[in-house]
Design an enzyme around this catalytic site. Sequence first.
Site, PDB file in Angstrom:
ATOM      1  N   LYS A  48       1.084  -1.299  -0.091  1.00  0.00           N
ATOM      2  CA  LYS A  48      -0.030  -0.084   0.147  1.00  0.00           C
ATOM      3  C   LYS A  48       0.903   1.256  -0.201  1.00  0.00           C
ATOM      4  O   LYS A  48       2.085   1.180   0.408  1.00  0.00           O
ATOM      5  CB  LYS A  48      -0.898  -0.020   1.178  1.00  0.00           C
ATOM      6  CG  LYS A  48      -2.040  -0.932   0.994  1.00  0.00           C
ATOM      7  CD  LYS A  48      -2.907  -0.752   2.252  1.00  0.00           C
ATOM      8  CE  LYS A  48      -4.275  -1.452   2.210  1.00  0.00           C
ATOM      9  NZ  LYS A  48      -5.197  -1.347   3.439  1.00  0.00           N
TER      10      LYS A  48
ATOM     11  N   ARG B 163     -19.185  -3.442   8.211  1.00  0.00           N
ATOM     12  CA  ARG B 163     -19.955  -2.277   7.545  1.00  0.00           C
ATOM     13  C   ARG B 163     -21.332  -2.733   6.920  1.00  0.00           C
ATOM     14  O   ARG B 163     -22.370  -2.148   6.803  1.00  0.00           O
ATOM     15  CB  ARG B 163     -19.261  -1.400   6.818  1.00  0.00           C
ATOM     16  CG  ARG B 163     -18.206  -0.572   7.621  1.00  0.00           C
ATOM     17  CD  ARG B 163     -17.323   0.266   6.710  1.00  0.00           C
ATOM     18  NE  ARG B 163     -16.435  -0.660   5.925  1.00  0.00           N
ATOM     19  CZ  ARG B 163     -15.376  -0.444   5.158  1.00  0.00           C
ATOM     20  NH1 ARG B 163     -15.097   0.795   4.877  1.00  0.00           N
ATOM     21  NH2 ARG B 163     -14.869  -1.425   4.360  1.00  0.00           N
TER      22      ARG B 163
ATOM     23  N   SER C   4     -11.390   4.457   5.429  1.00  0.00           N
ATOM     24  CA  SER C   4     -10.111   5.379   5.471  1.00  0.00           C
ATOM     25  C   SER C   4     -10.080   5.999   3.912  1.00  0.00           C
ATOM     26  O   SER C   4      -9.635   7.087   3.682  1.00  0.00           O
ATOM     27  CB  SER C   4      -8.951   4.721   5.997  1.00  0.00           C
ATOM     28  OG  SER C   4      -9.123   4.569   7.338  1.00  0.00           O
TER      29      SER C   4
END
Length: 173
Positions: free
Chosen positions: A51, A100, A138
């Site tokens: 990342k 979520r 994020s």
Amino acid sequence: MSESADHSAAQTVAFYPGSFDPPTNGHINLIERGLRVFDRVVVALARNVSKDPLFSLDERREMLRFTFASDGRVEFVIFEGLMVHAAQQFGATAVLRGLRGVADFEYEFQLATMNKSLAPALETVFMMTEKANSHVSSKLVREVASLGGDVSNVVPAHVRDALLARLALKGGL
């Protein structure tokens, strides 16, 4: 004497891994709720070389530390390698994960199943994200902020300020 009254009893420790780039109100809420279930929560920032993070691991850890400065039940660590090994190193009996929605469940179920095969004594505890944070990630926060959107309702003020300052340095605002 009952176990709950015996202060020499072992503490329950949850290991909450993630990238937290940046920490959101959803992350913070999950840590707070985890503290209602566990004696301690170890928030573990994963070192992921694949990342390209906006903030360094130390910066993310400091943002989280600031948020929980008055709560000694939360520890912030950086780890690399297998999450189950790190969780075991810190004495965790459970991995704390937020969901979520259905898409999260598919991925998290695969991880939990693999983790259980690697460390059978380590349980995964899922908590549904509260409705106010169910749309927040994020990645989405970074994208909205980089396009000039207001993220003050989804991250703490000190995180928003750091995010805006970093984006300004990168020419994202």
